[in-house]
Write a protein that holds these residues in place. Structure first.
Motif, PDB file in Angstrom:
ATOM      1  N   PHE A  52      55.261  -9.158  -2.651  1.00  0.00           N
ATOM      2  CA  PHE A  52      54.462  -8.291  -3.531  1.00  0.00           C
ATOM      3  C   PHE A  52      54.971  -8.003  -4.797  1.00  0.00           C
ATOM      4  CE2 PHE A  52      53.802  -3.875  -5.050  1.00  0.00           C
ATOM      5  CZ  PHE A  52      53.060  -3.655  -5.841  1.00  0.00           C
ATOM      6  N   GLU A  53      57.058  -7.321  -4.599  1.00  0.00           N
ATOM      7  CA  GLU A  53      57.421  -7.420  -5.438  1.00  0.00           C
ATOM      8  C   GLU A  53      57.471  -8.296  -6.418  1.00  0.00           C
ATOM      9  OE1 GLU A  53      61.077  -4.897  -4.437  1.00  0.00           O
ATOM     10  OE2 GLU A  53      60.750  -5.730  -2.624  1.00  0.00           O
ATOM     11  N   ASP A  54      58.156  -9.691  -6.593  1.00  0.00           N
ATOM     12  CA  ASP A  54      58.105 -11.388  -6.827  1.00  0.00           C
ATOM     13  C   ASP A  54      57.081 -11.446  -7.595  1.00  0.00           C
ATOM     14  OD1 ASP A  54      60.736 -11.835  -5.924  1.00  0.00           O
ATOM     15  OD2 ASP A  54      59.706 -13.097  -4.177  1.00  0.00           O
ATOM     16  N   ILE A  63      48.273  -8.695  -7.856  1.00  0.00           N
ATOM     17  CA  ILE A  63      48.342  -7.663  -6.605  1.00  0.00           C
ATOM     18  C   ILE A  63      48.633  -7.259  -5.989  1.00  0.00           C
ATOM     19  CG2 ILE A  63      50.532  -5.429  -7.315  1.00  0.00           C
ATOM     20  CD1 ILE A  63      50.977  -6.753 -10.581  1.00  0.00           C
ATOM     21  N   ILE A  64      47.311  -6.857  -5.565  1.00  0.00           N
ATOM     22  CA  ILE A  64      46.930  -5.208  -5.128  1.00  0.00           C
ATOM     23  C   ILE A  64      46.543  -6.355  -3.703  1.00  0.00           C
ATOM     24  CG2 ILE A  64      44.659  -4.080  -4.167  1.00  0.00           C
ATOM     25  CD1 ILE A  64      44.700  -3.526  -6.732  1.00  0.00           C
ATOM     26  N   GLU A  65      46.242  -7.692  -3.754  1.00  0.00           N
ATOM     27  CA  GLU A  65      46.138  -8.650  -2.933  1.00  0.00           C
ATOM     28  C   GLU A  65      47.094  -9.356  -1.821  1.00  0.00           C
ATOM     29  OE1 GLU A  65      42.802  -9.579  -1.210  1.00  0.00           O
ATOM     30  OE2 GLU A  65      41.803  -8.427  -3.148  1.00  0.00           O
ATOM     31  N   LYS A  66      48.458  -9.007  -3.042  1.00  0.00           N
ATOM     32  CA  LYS A  66      49.375  -9.554  -2.244  1.00  0.00           C
ATOM     33  C   LYS A  66      50.156  -7.458  -1.529  1.00  0.00           C
ATOM     34  CE  LYS A  66      50.893 -13.078  -3.065  1.00  0.00           C
ATOM     35  NZ  LYS A  66      49.271 -14.169  -3.090  1.00  0.00           N
ATOM     36  N   ILE A  67      49.456  -7.071  -1.249  1.00  0.00           N
ATOM     37  CA  ILE A  67      49.665  -5.583  -0.386  1.00  0.00           C
ATOM     38  C   ILE A  67      49.349  -6.227   0.789  1.00  0.00           C
ATOM     39  CG2 ILE A  67      49.282  -3.361   0.291  1.00  0.00           C
ATOM     40  CD1 ILE A  67      48.723  -2.733  -2.981  1.00  0.00           C
ATOM     41  N   ASP A  68      50.715  -6.531   1.786  1.00  0.00           N
ATOM     42  CA  ASP A  68      49.929  -7.209   3.088  1.00  0.00           C
ATOM     43  C   ASP A  68      49.917  -5.586   4.264  1.00  0.00           C
ATOM     44  OD1 ASP A  68      50.363  -8.293   5.531  1.00  0.00           O
ATOM     45  OD2 ASP A  68      51.654  -9.891   5.039  1.00  0.00           O
ATOM     46  N   ILE A  69      48.493  -6.165   4.751  1.00  0.00           N
ATOM     47  CA  ILE A  69      48.271  -4.996   5.314  1.00  0.00           C
ATOM     48  C   ILE A  69      48.783  -5.486   6.968  1.00  0.00           C
ATOM     49  CG2 ILE A  69      46.591  -3.764   6.372  1.00  0.00           C
ATOM     50  CD1 ILE A  69      47.158  -3.182   3.837  1.00  0.00           C
ATOM     51  N   GLY A  70      48.354  -6.612   7.102  1.00  0.00           N
ATOM     52  CA  GLY A  70      48.472  -7.427   8.952  1.00  0.00           C
ATOM     53  C   GLY A  70      49.651  -7.451   8.870  1.00  0.00           C
ATOM     54  N   GLY A  71      50.694  -7.834   9.032  1.00  0.00           N
ATOM     55  CA  GLY A  71      52.205  -7.930   8.332  1.00  0.00           C
ATOM     56  C   GLY A  71      52.743  -6.248   8.229  1.00  0.00           C
ATOM     57  N   ILE A  72      52.390  -5.531   7.819  1.00  0.00           N
ATOM     58  CA  ILE A  72      53.160  -4.463   8.296  1.00  0.00           C
ATOM     59  C   ILE A  72      52.898  -3.759   9.465  1.00  0.00           C
ATOM     60  CG2 ILE A  72      51.910  -2.366   7.078  1.00  0.00           C
ATOM     61  CD1 ILE A  72      55.163  -3.320   5.568  1.00  0.00           C
ATOM     62  N   SER A  73      51.682  -3.820   9.928  1.00  0.00           N
ATOM     63  CA  SER A  73      51.224  -3.276  10.718  1.00  0.00           C
ATOM     64  C   SER A  73      51.161  -3.977  12.149  1.00  0.00           C
ATOM     65  CB  SER A  73      49.788  -3.874  11.055  1.00  0.00           C
ATOM     66  OG  SER A  73      48.896  -2.627  10.195  1.00  0.00           O
ATOM     67  N   LEU A  74      52.098  -5.629  11.840  1.00  0.00           N
ATOM     68  CA  LEU A  74      52.608  -5.779  13.631  1.00  0.00           C
ATOM     69  C   LEU A  74      54.160  -5.913  13.314  1.00  0.00           C
ATOM     70  CD1 LEU A  74      50.860  -9.475  12.710  1.00  0.00           C
ATOM     71  CD2 LEU A  74      51.168  -7.786  14.504  1.00  0.00           C
ATOM     72  N   ILE A  75      54.462  -4.755  12.392  1.00  0.00           N
ATOM     73  CA  ILE A  75      56.102  -4.828  12.253  1.00  0.00           C
ATOM     74  C   ILE A  75      56.291  -3.485  12.857  1.00  0.00           C
ATOM     75  CG2 ILE A  75      57.780  -4.183  10.647  1.00  0.00           C
ATOM     76  CD1 ILE A  75      57.184  -6.700   8.488  1.00  0.00           C
ATOM     77  N   SER A  83      59.655  -2.676   6.694  1.00  0.00           N
ATOM     78  CA  SER A  83      58.583  -1.354   5.997  1.00  0.00           C
ATOM     79  C   SER A  83      58.588  -0.364   5.271  1.00  0.00           C
ATOM     80  CB  SER A  83      57.883  -1.219   7.334  1.00  0.00           C
ATOM     81  OG  SER A  83      58.291  -0.036   7.898  1.00  0.00           O
ATOM     82  N   SER A  84      59.727   0.497   5.343  1.00  0.00           N
ATOM     83  CA  SER A  84      60.664   1.694   4.323  1.00  0.00           C
ATOM     84  C   SER A  84      60.791   0.992   2.888  1.00  0.00           C
ATOM     85  CB  SER A  84      61.027   2.034   4.755  1.00  0.00           C
ATOM     86  OG  SER A  84      61.858   2.984   3.793  1.00  0.00           O
ATOM     87  N   HIS A  85      61.447  -0.226   2.988  1.00  0.00           N
ATOM     88  CA  HIS A  85      61.042  -0.936   1.485  1.00  0.00           C
ATOM     89  C   HIS A  85      60.241  -1.051   0.395  1.00  0.00           C
ATOM     90  CE1 HIS A  85      64.162  -2.896  -1.520  1.00  0.00           C
ATOM     91  NE2 HIS A  85      62.453  -3.967  -1.836  1.00  0.00           N
ATOM     92  N   TYR A  86      59.420  -1.763   1.518  1.00  0.00           N
ATOM     93  CA  TYR A  86      57.774  -2.086   0.733  1.00  0.00           C
ATOM     94  C   TYR A  86      56.985  -1.561   0.509  1.00  0.00           C
ATOM     95  CZ  TYR A  86      54.234  -5.948   1.342  1.00  0.00           C
ATOM     96  OH  TYR A  86      52.967  -6.602   0.817  1.00  0.00           O
ATOM     97  N   ASP A  87      57.176  -0.247   1.178  1.00  0.00           N
ATOM     98  CA  ASP A  87      56.166   0.433   1.225  1.00  0.00           C
ATOM     99  C   ASP A  87      56.528   1.565   0.107  1.00  0.00           C
ATOM    100  OD1 ASP A  87      54.170   0.159   3.081  1.00  0.00           O
ATOM    101  OD2 ASP A  87      54.937   2.145   4.340  1.00  0.00           O
ATOM    102  N   THR A  88      58.109   1.848  -0.555  1.00  0.00           N
ATOM    103  CA  THR A  88      58.352   2.053  -1.058  1.00  0.00           C
ATOM    104  C   THR A  88      58.338   1.704  -2.496  1.00  0.00           C
ATOM    105  OG1 THR A  88      59.972   3.000  -0.643  1.00  0.00           O
ATOM    106  CG2 THR A  88      60.633   2.551  -2.471  1.00  0.00           C
ATOM    107  N   ALA A  89      58.140   0.140  -2.777  1.00  0.00           N
ATOM    108  CA  ALA A  89      58.082  -0.859  -3.736  1.00  0.00           C
ATOM    109  C   ALA A  89      56.261  -0.852  -4.113  1.00  0.00           C
ATOM    110  CB  ALA A  89      58.631  -2.120  -3.409  1.00  0.00           C
TER     111      ALA A  89
END
Length: 197
Positions: A110-112, A123-135, A184-190
């Motif tokens: 996402f950040e890259d 950018i919106i397509e790079k918001i990971d849903i499955g991956g963050i849920s698995l984490i 997950s916290s860092h990702y959601d903050t970004a």
């Protein structure tokens, strides 16, 4: 909290494949079964390892342009099922939910993507849903599951397996869970910061 857990089945869903081959080699030597989707599955098979398709477990294909691949009760049940809970075990048997002992994720960048000056749609397509849920699922059930939340942790798991074989103790799993919630916290903050702009 319980003891040492053996890794028998690993779900692998990663964006960055670099650095994964050494870990896969060791897991394969230890007899761990691989479960994956799409590009990750093709990468695993290109290294000569057997890899079961997630869609063979869920009986659903990847849908909505890849937005929905792992989001299914047979995947999340396999991660969240409590191995010492009779009710959970009975339901896992009833619905043919496989136990997943290890989850390896590397999220969409996402950040890259934001830094590259990409369009809002990209950018919106790079918001990971499955991956963050698995984490989150793997970290929540750290009593039974090892969660590797980014490529930064590949070598940490490799070190443990080189030392102990395909098993972890509760302290290992809790350490990975802590790192997972940090990811997950860092990702959601970004993501939040991008929306706030």
């Amino acid at each position: 909290m319980a003891e040492t857990k053996k890794i028998k089945t690993a779900l692998i869903s990663v964006f960055h494949k670099d650095g994964l081959d050494e870990l896969l080699k060791k897991l394969n030597e230890e007899g761990v079964e691989f479960l994956s989707t799409g590009g990750t599955q093709q990468f695993i098979e290109s290294l000569g390892y057997n890899c079961r398709k997630v869609e063979d477990v869920t009986t659903y294909p990847s849908i909505l342009g890849g937005r929905v691949k792992t989001l299914h009760p047979k995947v999340f049940g396999g991660i969240l099922g409590r191995r010492d809970n009779d009710g959970d075990r009975q339901q896992m048997a009833q619905y043919e939910i496989p136990e997943i002992d290890l989850v390896i994720v590397d999220l969409y960048p996402f950040e890259d993507t934001v830094a590259s000056g990409a369009s809002d749609a990209d950018i919106i397509e790079k918001i990971d849903i499955g991956g963050i849920s698995l984490i989150r699922a793997g970290a929540k059930n750290f009593k039974d599951v090892v969660i590797v939340p980014s490529k930064a942790e590949y070598s940490m798991l490799l070190d443990i397996i080189n030392k102990n074989g395909a098993q972890t103790d509760i302290a290992d799993r809790k350490m990975f869970a802590e790192r997972a919630f940090g990811v997950s916290s860092h990702y959601d903050t970004a993501i939040h910061e991008w929306f706030a702009k």
